[in-house]
Scaffold this motif. Structure first.
Motif, short mmCIF file in Angstrom:
data_model
loop_
_atom_site.label_atom_id
_atom_site.label_comp_id
_atom_site.label_asym_id
_atom_site.label_seq_id
_atom_site.Cartn_x
_atom_site.Cartn_y
_atom_site.Cartn_z
N ILE A 39 -0.38 13.22 -8.49
CA ILE A 39 -0.63 14.64 -8.26
C ILE A 39 -0.64 14.96 -6.77
N PHE B 246 -8.77 17.54 -14.63
CA PHE B 246 -8.94 16.77 -15.86
C PHE B 246 -9.22 15.30 -15.55
N LEU B 247 -8.60 14.77 -14.50
CA LEU B 247 -8.80 13.37 -14.13
C LEU B 247 -10.00 13.17 -13.21
N TRP C 265 -0.83 24.00 -12.91
CA TRP C 265 -0.70 22.74 -13.66
C TRP C 265 -1.21 21.57 -12.83
N LEU C 266 -0.85 21.53 -11.55
CA LEU C 266 -1.34 20.45 -10.68
C LEU C 266 -2.86 20.48 -10.59
N VAL D 172 -4.53 10.70 -9.39
CA VAL D 172 -4.71 11.93 -8.62
C VAL D 172 -4.16 11.76 -7.21
N THR E 264 -8.57 18.03 -5.74
CA THR E 264 -8.73 19.07 -6.76
C THR E 264 -9.07 20.41 -6.13
N THR F 173 -5.13 21.84 -12.74
CA THR F 173 -5.79 21.47 -14.00
C THR F 173 -5.64 19.98 -14.29
N SER F 174 -4.50 19.41 -13.97
CA SER F 174 -4.31 17.97 -14.17
C SER F 174 -5.25 17.18 -13.29
N SER F 175 -5.36 17.59 -12.04
CA SER F 175 -6.26 16.90 -11.12
C SER F 175 -7.71 17.05 -11.56
N HIS G 288 3.17 26.17 -11.56
CA HIS G 288 3.21 24.76 -11.17
C HIS G 288 1.93 24.37 -10.44
#
Length: 1011
Positions: free
Chosen positions: A359, A312-313, A305-306, A355, A419, A308-310, A302
């Protein structure tokens, strides 16, 4: 006295000081009966006030109170305690600096009494209750909970504080490194679900793992498809005899069963579900350790995932600001206007808002709940720093749209900051998971399945059935094939093979196992097939006890951690105050013209310039590094110790061991091999040697002392083999004949601790023991015989004197050879600056001979078992830390009295209450390893603290701009966030270096050069 209780004729008053004075009893003359009745009335009053306290639900606690100087102080403390609701009685002793309080636990908690004393201006400490005063209430359960979302010591303090305030909670301990909490609670006042709810209300994730209640089990169910299946399942289980209650959780798809283990076994319940549903429904036991590992993997997944999502944005937002502005075509597109703002501003705002609030929602939620509970943590700093960047940027855009003055925005700083914090949290979760590798390795030792031998109608084992290892029941006969693991503790009933026990006991040499040999679950069968009968299963197995002990040690807090807890409590408010001072300092200095305008970025102003320094201060400060410094090191050290066969019972014991100045050794079985053998037998009277040995063996046959067994073995070997046995013969021989067939009848046998035994044989007194026994009994020891005994003792042998009919008739010489590593280990301890001491109940000559052989100068001989504790205390008078090394059984008082008790050669008996360290192997080298591991661990903790403190002391001023006037160097907020994230990861990685610990080589300690 109550009828049916002890009568007056049974009553005795023990004399004080151990003096032999006449006892007072009902058999005495009538003029003493009044005294007896007076005593009865006192006991009755104590029974009313003390004995019935438990019936009324009262508890008695003791506290140490410091700071009292006069009677007025003690009265002040007493008044403060008595003023509390629920306190029945309080007594404060000024000279002893102690307070005794009788209270109602339903109205007041132990911690409340401590707080009341501290509020009165004194320091207080709740003293642990002795094991023999009040047994732990059978109604109290110990529950283990997994707690997610904790980031630093402040989070731990917050959760512990909330749990301890819950009604019915007796004790709560939370470990940051393992994300586990252990709670002792009264199930009649509070349920496990209430505890979970309280943790969740505080802003953390929580899940119940297991409890100490043995007749409650969680079963995972597969094959459920409808409500009808639920009804069928509950009906099947409730029809099983011995099942009291069952409850199906539809969300978790698991069945909670309350059953009587004396009536029905767990396997019977699982089999009933299988048969009753025609194999549609399958039940399996939930292993809490496996569930814990799964949760660790889930948490790290988890967090990844947080992150990589952050990332990515955040990267597009950073590219818009830094890279795209240098590419003409893209830059021209970004300069297009959409309403009052540029396209670039809209894109940055959209990306960063996701973000910040999607996130980064976890930071806001955790910060809000922490503040709501009156505490602060790292989440408060992250939420504060990122919000300042984000909302300032929003305000700058709105201000520019109205005034035309466009200040620089810092959207990308907020996104990159989140991030990097998430990256640090992810790396921290992964690193912390590695600190518990020792537990995982121990859990993996247990095989998943076992081969159960099933009897046919004739009672013969004719079939094999593969079952879940968690379903093994006592008395099950299991088949262990070559190369497989032993599934449970048990006894071999058939077969012969060698078993590798190194993974559990640390003993590298394979052990021969044959009929009647005991085996340990998790060990590996090397060669032949074995049939074993399970004797211990579940939590009572050696492996489960080791896992439990290591877990308990990892849950404990070392005293050195108090420093981090204190710093954590004031850290965040201090950092926020420093950030405000930084903001005001730079802003006021700029407004007064204290620094040139060209220091500021283009289109900036004094406030924005000061705000960036302030935000950097907020986000660079890291309380997590301090909070992780101790628990991670303790976790790794206890795990490493377990792998080496050194079980450490807590962080406090680990910390004390590194300060050891004296190591006190018991002689028999500790410095020596504990395999006593008779080497000399001399008869002084005209008695035949065979008759003499029969007489001595008859007297010693009823004794449990190791020397007694050696004497009986020696006499038996002499009679049945017709020759005088050697020491090697005695050690190796096995008795096959019935002992009672050749010994005399014994009457009025009594064992006298520290002296020997005495009994009646043929109507005459026989005494077998040391000089003290014979001299106190009036037996004369001739000079010639005394010289012979002295000669034996000078050769490190124990002289056993035998008297028959008040006359000395002979002497036996018993030798117990030294362990081969004893001399080198003693020399090694000296090189480490530790003074070795021998304390033994043996005579002075034997003790000094052994001491001389191993190189110990300080000898205490002829010490009774209870007197060993007094010897320990004599060394402690000057504040020295004393370790005691003994067998853990006969030396329990001394082990308890020592600052560090080490039970050596425990083997499978690891549940030794008095010991702080349990050394499973019978090797003295582990004593050095235990002390060395303690020293290495504390050195690592100090290094962690130094790094964490230096990081904050250096980083905060740099972030505040201390170097800017000289070097024009400043840290953007996102860089400061990256530094903060990596600092806590660095501390965990530093602790992980302890995994590389190896036992010290004696050649290195002794500075021996091996060519």
């Amino acid at each position: 006295m109550a009828p049916g209780g002890p009568g007056l004729r049974d009553l005795q008053l023990a004399s004080l000081g151990g003096k032999s004075e006449p006892s007072i009893s009902a058999r005495d003359e009538s003029d003493s009966l009044e005294d007896v009745r007076l005593l009865d009335s006192v006991q009755e009053r104590e029974g009313e006030e003390g004995g019935n306290e438990i019936e009324r639900g009262m508890r008695r606690i003791h506290l140490r109170v410091t700071g009292m100087t006069c009677a007025a102080c003690s009265n002040s403390v007493e008044s403060a305690i008595l003023a509390m609701d629920g306190v029945v009685r309080a007594s404060v002793a000024l000279l002893q600096n102690k307070a005794e309080v009788l209270l109602d636990p339903k109205l007041v908690k132990d911690e409340d009494i401590k707080i009341a004393i501290e509020d009165a201006g004194f320091e207080a400490e709740i003293l642990p209750e002795p094991n023999n005063t009040r047994p732990k209430s059978e109604g109290i359960l110990t529950g283990q909970f997994r707690i997610g979302g904790m980031t630093c010591a402040a989070c731990v303090n917050s959760v512990e504080g909330i749990l301890r305030k819950l009604p019915g909670v007796k004790r709560a301990v939370v470990a940051l490194a393992t994300s586990l909490g252990e709670v002792e609670y009264d199930p009649t006042c509070i349920s496990k679900d209430d505890v979970v709810q309280a943790i969740q209300d505080a802003g953390f994730d929580a899940a119940f793992l297991q409890s100490s209640e043995q007749d409650r089990i969680l079963l995972g169910i597969t094959g459920m498809s409808s409500e009808i299946d639920v009804e069928v399942l509950e009906g099947i289980v409730m029809n099983v005899k011995g099942v009291r209650q069952c409850l199906f959780n539809r969300t978790l798809v698991e069945l909670e069963v309350l059953f009587d283990p004396e009536v029905v076994g767990l396997r019977s319940i699982v089999d009933a579900i299988d048969r009753g549903s025609n194999e549609k429904l399958k039940a399996h036991v939930r292993n809490p350790y496996v569930a814990g590992t799964a949760n660790d993997v889930e948490e790290s997944s988890h967090m990844f995932w947080l992150f990589t999502s952050s990332l990515f944005l955040s990267i597009p937002a950073l590219l818009i600001r830094v890279v795209f502005s240098r590419i003409p075509f893209l830059y021209s597109l970004l300069l297009l206007r959409c309403g009052p703002f540029l396209i670039s501003d809209w894109l940055e705002w959209a990306l960063v808002s996701i973000v910040q609030f999607v996130i980064g929602k976890r930071f806001y939620v955790a910060a809000y709940r922490a503040l709501r509970n009156g505490s602060t943590n790292m989440d408060v700093l992250v939420a504060l720093g990122t919000s300042a960047c984000y909302f300032y940027s929003i305000c700058a855009l709105i201000y520019g749209s109205f005034t035309g003055f466009w200040s620089p925005t810092y959207f990308e700083a907020s996104a990159m900051l989140i991030t990097f914090v998430l990256l640090g949290k992810y790396l921290e979760v992964v690193a912390k998971g590695k600190t518990s590798d020792a537990i995982k390795k121990l859990v993996e030792l247990t095989p998943a399945t076992a081969l159960l031998l099933v009897k046919d109608e004739e009672g013969k084992y004719s079939k094999e059935r593969e079952i879940d290892a968690l379903l093994i029941q006592p008395s099950d006969v299991l088949k262990v094939i070559p190369g497989s693991k032993v599934p449970a503790d048990g006894v071999v009933v058939w077969g012969s093979s060698y078993v590798d026990e190194s993974m559990v006991t640390g003993e590298s040499t394979p052990i021969l196992k044959e009929a009647t040999s005991s085996v340990i679950g998790g060990t590996i069968n090397l060669h032949g097939v074995l049939h074993i009968r399970a004797t211990k299963v579940g939590s009572s197995t050696v492996l489960s006890q080791i896992i439990s002990l290591v877990e308990t040690a990892q849950m404990s807090k070392a005293p050195i951690q108090k420093f981090a807890d204190f710093v954590a409590s004031i850290f965040v408010p201090t950092v926020v105050a420093m950030a405000l001072l930084t903001l005001l300092g730079w802003y006021i200095s700029g407004a007064l013209g204290a620094y040139p305008e060209d220091w500021m970025p283009e289109n900036s102003n004094h406030f924005v310039f000061a705000l960036m320094f302030s935000i950097s201060v907020v986000v660079i400060a890291c309380p997590c590094a301090l909070g992780l410094a101790t628990p991670t090191a303790v976790m790794v050290a206890t795990g490493v110790g377990a792998n080496l066969g050194i079980l450490i019972k807590g962080g406090d014991a680990l910390e004390r061991a590194q300060k050891v100045k004296y190591v006190v050794f018991d002689k028999t079985g500790t410095l020596t091999q504990g395999k006593a053998a008779v080497t000399t037998a001399k008869v002084f009277s005209g008695m035949d040697l065979g008759d003499f040995l029969t007489l001595v063996a008859s007297a010693e046959a009823s004794s449990e002392h190791p020397l007694a067994k050696a004497i009986v073995d020696y006499a038996h070997h002499y009679h049945f083999f017709g020759k005088l046995p050697t020491a090697e013969d005695t050690r190796n021989q096995r008795k096959e004949a019935n002992v009672s067939g050749w010994l005399h009848d014994v009457f009025e046998f009594s064992a006298l601790p520290g002296k020997g035994v005495r009994c009646l044989i043929h109507g005459k007194w026989v005494m077998v023991g040391n000089r003290r026994l014979l001299t106190e009994s009036g037996v004369t020891i001739p000079t010639e015989d005394e010289n012979f005994v002295a000669e034996l003792e000078n050769r490190a042998k124990t002289g056993i004197l035998v008297a028959y009919d008040d006359t000395l008739v002979g002497v036996l010489g018993v030798a117990d050879p030294l362990k081969r590593e004893a001399i080198v280990v003693i020399d090694g301890l000296k090189k480490m600056g530790i003074q070795p001491v021998i304390v033994t109940g043996d005579n002075w000559r034997t003790a000094q001979a052994v001491a001389k052989e191993v190189g110990i100068q300080d000898v205490r001989a002829e010490v009774m078992p209870a007197g060993k504790a007094d010897v320990i205390r004599s060394f402690q008078k000057d504040g020295s830390v004393v370790a005691m090394v003994g067998d853990g059984i006969n030396d329990s008082p001394a082990l308890a009295a020592a600052d560090v008790g080490m039970a050596i050669g425990a083997g499978t008996d690891i549940a030794i209450e008095a010991a702080d360290y349990v050394l499973m192997r019978n090797s003295l080298e582990d004593v050095i390893a235990a002390v060395d591991l303690s020293r290495k661990t504390l050195a690592r903790i100090r290094w962690n603290y130094l790094f964490a403190m230096v990081y904050n002391v250096v980083a905060i001023p740099v972030a505040a701009g201390a170097l800017f006037p000289f070097l024009r160097m400043r840290l953007p907020p996102w860089v400061a966030g990256a530094c903060m994230a990596l600092s806590s990861v660095s501390v965990v990685c530093s602790s992980l270096l302890l995994r590389r610990y190896k036992k010290p080589k004696l050649t290195t300690i002794l500075e021996i050069i091996v060519e």
